[in-house]
Design a protein around this motif. Structure first.
Motif, mmCIF file in Angstrom:
data_model
loop_
_atom_site.group_PDB
_atom_site.id
_atom_site.type_symbol
_atom_site.label_atom_id
_atom_site.label_comp_id
_atom_site.label_asym_id
_atom_site.label_seq_id
_atom_site.Cartn_x
_atom_site.Cartn_y
_atom_site.Cartn_z
ATOM 1 N N MET A 16 0.853 -1.168 0.000
ATOM 2 C CA MET A 16 0.000 0.000 0.000
ATOM 3 C C MET A 16 0.900 1.232 0.000
ATOM 4 O O MET A 16 1.816 1.335 0.779
ATOM 5 N N GLU A 17 0.620 2.156 -0.864
ATOM 6 C CA GLU A 17 1.339 3.424 -0.870
ATOM 7 C C GLU A 17 0.846 4.258 0.310
ATOM 8 O O GLU A 17 0.253 3.720 1.227
ATOM 9 N N GLN A 18 1.018 5.567 0.247
ATOM 10 C CA GLN A 18 0.502 6.432 1.307
ATOM 11 C C GLN A 18 -1.003 6.194 1.441
ATOM 12 O O GLN A 18 -1.747 6.355 0.483
ATOM 13 N N ALA A 19 -1.426 5.794 2.596
ATOM 14 C CA ALA A 19 -2.826 5.460 2.818
ATOM 15 C C ALA A 19 -3.680 6.717 2.924
ATOM 16 O O ALA A 19 -3.221 7.764 3.380
ATOM 17 N N ALA A 20 -4.936 6.604 2.533
ATOM 18 C CA ALA A 20 -5.886 7.713 2.640
ATOM 19 C C ALA A 20 -6.222 8.013 4.097
ATOM 20 O O ALA A 20 -6.454 9.154 4.471
ATOM 21 N N TYR A 21 -6.251 6.960 4.928
ATOM 22 C CA TYR A 21 -6.567 7.101 6.354
ATOM 23 C C TYR A 21 -5.410 6.550 7.177
ATOM 24 O O TYR A 21 -5.009 5.399 6.994
ATOM 25 N N ILE A 22 -4.890 7.366 8.073
ATOM 26 C CA ILE A 22 -3.819 6.943 8.981
ATOM 27 C C ILE A 22 -4.233 7.355 10.385
ATOM 28 O O ILE A 22 -4.526 8.529 10.640
ATOM 29 N N SER A 23 -4.248 6.387 11.280
ATOM 30 C CA SER A 23 -4.736 6.625 12.631
ATOM 31 C C SER A 23 -3.735 6.033 13.623
ATOM 32 O O SER A 23 -3.262 4.922 13.430
ATOM 33 N N GLU A 24 -3.429 6.765 14.682
ATOM 34 C CA GLU A 24 -2.475 6.289 15.682
ATOM 35 C C GLU A 24 -3.172 6.011 17.006
ATOM 36 O O GLU A 24 -3.963 6.825 17.483
ATOM 37 N N ASN A 25 -2.835 4.854 17.576
ATOM 38 C CA ASN A 25 -3.298 4.458 18.910
ATOM 39 C C ASN A 25 -4.817 4.550 19.065
ATOM 40 O O ASN A 25 -5.320 5.010 20.085
ATOM 41 N N THR A 26 -5.543 4.074 18.066
ATOM 42 C CA THR A 26 -7.004 4.071 18.130
ATOM 43 C C THR A 26 -7.554 2.660 17.900
ATOM 44 O O THR A 26 -8.687 2.497 17.467
ATOM 45 N N LEU A 27 -6.758 1.651 18.215
ATOM 46 C CA LEU A 27 -7.192 0.277 17.971
ATOM 47 C C LEU A 27 -8.426 -0.087 18.789
ATOM 48 O O LEU A 27 -9.190 -0.962 18.403
#
Length: 165
Positions: free
Chosen positions: A1-12
């Protein structure tokens, strides 16, 4: 996957991994990258503006500075009742390499706990056919989790489930 449209940190905790299959496992330096066929993003997730829990296309979880704590397979390969639904009762828990268990692993349950240096994640589910689709769990400590996906493809399988019954 290239640069993803959605990137989320520590929200599992705002993602459901139930019935999600890990398609690929990659170690990159001290990071563990799990590629899922899809994940379910809960309605409360800040990057989900639909008001519904949504299914994504392929998604990646990057567990940064990952350290395997436990990796156990409930092996039924020596059970006399291997095809019996209750074969788990005759299983033999054994340590198996974390990367081996996670390949083609179907997550049934995921839990996350805070840790002084980050998080502890427990993934429970069903191992691959290579492992007789036996029950297994993996516990991983990491500093941070980054979740990436490109699209919402449909409502999550459980969205509206209670109303459909």
């Amino acid at each position: 996957m290239e640069q993803a449209a959605y990137i989320s940190e520590n929200t599992l905790q705002l993602i459901s991994l139930h019935d999600c299959l890990i398609k690929e496992v990659v170690v990159s330096g001290s990071d563990l990258i799990l590629t899922f066929g899809h994940i379910d993003v809960l309605a409360d997730h800040p990057l989900n503006s639909t008001g519904l829990s949504m299914c994504t296309g392929e998604a990646k979880l990057r567990l940064e500075h990952a350290e395997g704590i436990a990796s156990v397979l409930y092996d039924t390969s020596e059970s006399a009742k291997q095809d019996d639904p209750d074969a788990e009762e005759d299983s033999h828990p054994r340590e198996v390499d974390m990367l081996e268990i996670l390949e083609d692993f179907e997550v049934l349950q995921h839990s996350e706990q805070r840790h002084p240096e980050g998080y502890v994640h427990r993934f429970e589910g069903i191992g691959s056919v290579k492992h007789n689709t036996d029950y297994a769990y993996v516990v991983i400590r990491c500093n941070r989790v980054t979740i990436e996906w490109n699209e919402f493809t449909d409502k999550a399988w459980f969205e509206g489930w209670a109303e459909d019954k």
